[in-house]
Design a protein around this motif. Sequence first.
Motif, PDB file in Angstrom:
ATOM      1  N   LYS A  12       0.793  -1.224  -0.018  1.00 36.30           N
ATOM      2  CA  LYS A  12       0.131   0.107   0.018  1.00 36.30           C
ATOM      3  C   LYS A  12       0.877   1.242  -0.086  1.00 36.30           C
ATOM      4  CE  LYS A  12      -4.124  -2.258   1.925  1.00 36.30           C
ATOM      5  NZ  LYS A  12      -4.726  -2.554   3.233  1.00 36.30           N
ATOM      6  N   SER A  13       1.978   1.192   0.720  1.00 38.69           N
ATOM      7  CA  SER A  13       2.835   2.337   0.614  1.00 38.69           C
ATOM      8  C   SER A  13       4.462   1.480   0.815  1.00 38.69           C
ATOM      9  CB  SER A  13       2.850   3.120   1.489  1.00 38.69           C
ATOM     10  OG  SER A  13       2.483   2.689   2.893  1.00 38.69           O
ATOM     11  N   LYS A  14       5.469   2.173   0.371  1.00 38.61           N
ATOM     12  CA  LYS A  14       6.823   1.745   0.568  1.00 38.61           C
ATOM     13  C   LYS A  14       7.404   1.816   1.987  1.00 38.61           C
ATOM     14  CE  LYS A  14       9.186  -0.291  -1.910  1.00 38.61           C
ATOM     15  NZ  LYS A  14       9.343  -1.792  -2.131  1.00 38.61           N
ATOM     16  N   CYS A  15       7.921   0.950   2.477  1.00 39.83           N
ATOM     17  CA  CYS A  15       8.455   1.186   4.069  1.00 39.83           C
ATOM     18  C   CYS A  15      10.077   2.006   3.470  1.00 39.83           C
ATOM     19  CB  CYS A  15       8.819   0.086   4.695  1.00 39.83           C
ATOM     20  SG  CYS A  15       7.210  -0.591   5.035  1.00 39.83           S
ATOM     21  N   ALA A  16      10.591   2.708   4.817  1.00 39.18           N
ATOM     22  CA  ALA A  16      11.639   3.469   4.385  1.00 39.18           C
ATOM     23  C   ALA A  16      12.967   2.590   4.345  1.00 39.18           C
ATOM     24  CB  ALA A  16      11.768   4.497   5.542  1.00 39.18           C
ATOM     25  N   TYR A  17      13.022   1.391   4.966  1.00 35.91           N
ATOM     26  CA  TYR A  17      14.346   0.738   4.547  1.00 35.91           C
ATOM     27  C   TYR A  17      14.146  -0.597   3.796  1.00 35.91           C
ATOM     28  CZ  TYR A  17      10.671  -2.237   6.926  1.00 35.91           C
ATOM     29  OH  TYR A  17       9.658  -2.867   7.361  1.00 35.91           O
ATOM     30  N   CYS A  18      12.967  -0.806   2.895  1.00 35.35           N
ATOM     31  CA  CYS A  18      12.667  -1.997   2.184  1.00 35.35           C
ATOM     32  C   CYS A  18      13.057  -1.768   0.819  1.00 35.35           C
ATOM     33  CB  CYS A  18      11.618  -2.334   2.338  1.00 35.35           C
ATOM     34  SG  CYS A  18      10.908  -3.981   1.650  1.00 35.35           S
ATOM     35  N   GLY A  58       4.922 -14.577  -0.339  1.00 30.05           N
ATOM     36  CA  GLY A  58       5.676 -13.565   0.195  1.00 30.05           C
ATOM     37  C   GLY A  58       5.609 -12.262  -0.724  1.00 30.05           C
ATOM     38  N   GLY A  59       6.443 -11.111  -0.232  1.00 25.08           N
ATOM     39  CA  GLY A  59       6.114 -10.026  -1.102  1.00 25.08           C
ATOM     40  C   GLY A  59       7.483  -8.856  -0.870  1.00 25.08           C
ATOM     41  N   GLY A  60       6.676  -7.625  -1.149  1.00 20.56           N
ATOM     42  CA  GLY A  60       5.680  -7.312  -1.154  1.00 20.56           C
ATOM     43  C   GLY A  60       4.693  -7.685  -0.135  1.00 20.56           C
ATOM     44  N   THR A  61       3.296  -7.639  -0.382  1.00 21.47           N
ATOM     45  CA  THR A  61       2.411  -7.500   0.746  1.00 21.47           C
ATOM     46  C   THR A  61       1.150  -8.716   0.285  1.00 21.47           C
ATOM     47  OG1 THR A  61       2.763  -5.453   1.403  1.00 21.47           O
ATOM     48  CG2 THR A  61       1.086  -6.385   2.434  1.00 21.47           C
ATOM     49  N   PRO A  62       1.324  -9.843   0.694  1.00 21.29           N
ATOM     50  CA  PRO A  62       0.317 -10.828   0.262  1.00 21.29           C
ATOM     51  C   PRO A  62      -1.139 -10.497   0.926  1.00 21.29           C
ATOM     52  CG  PRO A  62       2.381 -11.981   0.692  1.00 21.29           C
ATOM     53  CD  PRO A  62       2.473 -10.713   1.140  1.00 21.29           C
ATOM     54  N   LYS A 130       7.945   4.390   8.471  1.00 17.82           N
ATOM     55  CA  LYS A 130       7.080   4.431   7.624  1.00 17.82           C
ATOM     56  C   LYS A 130       6.100   3.344   7.591  1.00 17.82           C
ATOM     57  CE  LYS A 130       8.538   8.561   4.889  1.00 17.82           C
ATOM     58  NZ  LYS A 130       7.504   9.537   5.687  1.00 17.82           N
ATOM     59  N   ARG A 131       5.851   2.595   8.682  1.00 16.19           N
ATOM     60  CA  ARG A 131       5.245   1.494   8.593  1.00 16.19           C
ATOM     61  C   ARG A 131       3.540   2.021   8.820  1.00 16.19           C
ATOM     62  NH1 ARG A 131       6.489  -3.108   6.955  1.00 16.19           N
ATOM     63  NH2 ARG A 131       5.052  -4.341   8.493  1.00 16.19           N
ATOM     64  N   ARG A 132       2.562   1.258   8.440  1.00 14.79           N
ATOM     65  CA  ARG A 132       1.279   1.702   8.661  1.00 14.79           C
ATOM     66  C   ARG A 132       0.549   1.379   9.675  1.00 14.79           C
ATOM     67  NH1 ARG A 132       2.326  -0.275   3.660  1.00 14.79           N
ATOM     68  NH2 ARG A 132       1.227  -2.159   4.173  1.00 14.79           N
TER      69      ARG A 132
HETATM   70  S1  SF4 Z   1       7.504  -5.648   1.302  1.00  9.92           S
HETATM   71 FE1  SF4 Z   1       6.782  -5.167   3.558  1.00  9.92          FE
HETATM   72  S2  SF4 Z   1       8.423  -4.162   4.356  1.00  9.92           S
HETATM   73 FE2  SF4 Z   1       8.828  -4.151   2.208  1.00  9.92          FE
HETATM   74  S3  SF4 Z   1       7.941  -2.064   1.492  1.00  9.92           S
HETATM   75 FE3  SF4 Z   1       6.304  -3.410   1.292  1.00  9.92          FE
HETATM   76  S4  SF4 Z   1       5.096  -3.584   3.406  1.00  9.92           S
HETATM   77 FE4  SF4 Z   1       7.117  -2.682   3.652  1.00  9.92          FE
END
Ligand code: SF4
Length: 375
Positions: A12-18, A58-62, A130-132
């Motif tokens: 839904k949005s990108k986290c700052a470390y990923c 896995g993902g991304g965000t299943p 930047k977690r949701r």
């Molecule tokens: S995969 Fe997970 S950790 Fe990586 S940006 Fe998406 S929600 Fe964030």
Amino acid sequence: MAGIYIHIPFCKSKCAYCDFFSVATLSRKEEFLQALANEIELQRNYLEEESLNTIYFGGGTPSVLSIQELEFILSQIKKYHTLDSDAEITLEANPDDLNYAYLKNLRSIGINRLSIGVQSFIDKHLVLMKRRHNANKAIVVIGEAQKAGFHNISTDLIYGLPEMTIKEWKYNLDQLLDLNIQHISAYHLSIEPNTLFNKWVRLGKINLPTDDESTKQFELLIEKTKSKKYIHYEISNFALDGFFSKHNSSYWKNEKYLGMGPSAHSYNLTSRQWNISSLPKYITIITQGEIPCEIENLTKNDMYNDYILTSLRTMWGVDINKVENDFGKLYFDFLMKSSAPFLESNHLKKLDTKICLTEKGIFISDHIFRALLQV
Ligand code: SF4
Ligand SMILES: C[S@@+](CC[C@H](N)C(=O)[O-])C[C@H]1O[C@@H](n2cnc3c(N)ncnc32)[C@H](O)[C@@H]1O
């Protein structure tokens, strides 16, 4: 035995470390699902009829997918593969996507393991990353997952975060260890290219912990998890007895796996292949009936290096008999010679026919890996 990995390339949005491959819009979700269904059919012979003991979303965000969409993917997999009766079916999930009804439905379609991305139980870290979700939401959904019938839950935590103190890390571990979950993945933050954290480090906006602070956090992780009977079975993974991840273990035990979706990797004992890291190209090429991947045939050297890298990360270690039988005397001699100084300095230990990292060795594992690889 073999495994399937499905990469769901949406967040839904990108986290700052990923830096994992994903796009922050769901606009092409329908086309992706159709392309994935096509890929499952196109790749149906890759595992040569071996039955599946794991499926991993896995993902991304299943967890952005609906129950119907996940069921659609599972039914497509089952059309072409036989599933072991005790197969592990894992879904990576973000706390903000979860609620009791969704969790109950996940159970009812056969998902029997969750990997929940908690990252931290401290709100200021979650905001920085930047977690949701917030910390309370993570605690609530873990309770709901247990109530919904999940008895195999893993959570991800990250340590070595900017400005993280040992007291904060202790708090995170105490919170987690109170939740009665079966598996913990705890990763040291790595600063990846193309992330906000990378930019902020370069601009001096965030300060990373020193090596000494990171080591202390890792030591505390080992000590606290051990006190609650978690087994440290891989550098970043801890589990109660009987709950080692079958999916992760298949990588470390050199079993075949088929990864589908953009950026997913596959391995069939003799070659590796990886799909393109682009959603539009993935959809276009699959729709033309082709698999958008590059293939690398593995040399004996590659296979030896892969075996050392993966097995040494685990508590089962490198089996010297296997090295002699599978790779021959030259590789066996090289292993003996390159491991000798680390056995001497107590960074490696020998248990019967296995060479394993000691706790002291884990802290310099990258250095040991480099010395043990055959170039
Ligand atoms: S995969 Fe997970 S950790 Fe990586 S940006 Fe998406 S929600 Fe964030
Ligand atoms: C690819 S993510 C997918 C999980 C899910 N989307 C989520 O956010 O919870 C898997 C895990 O990798 C870890 N991770 C991702 N990038 C990382 C980094 N740069 N450093 C350390 N851990 C990282 C996080 O703990 C994350 O939960």
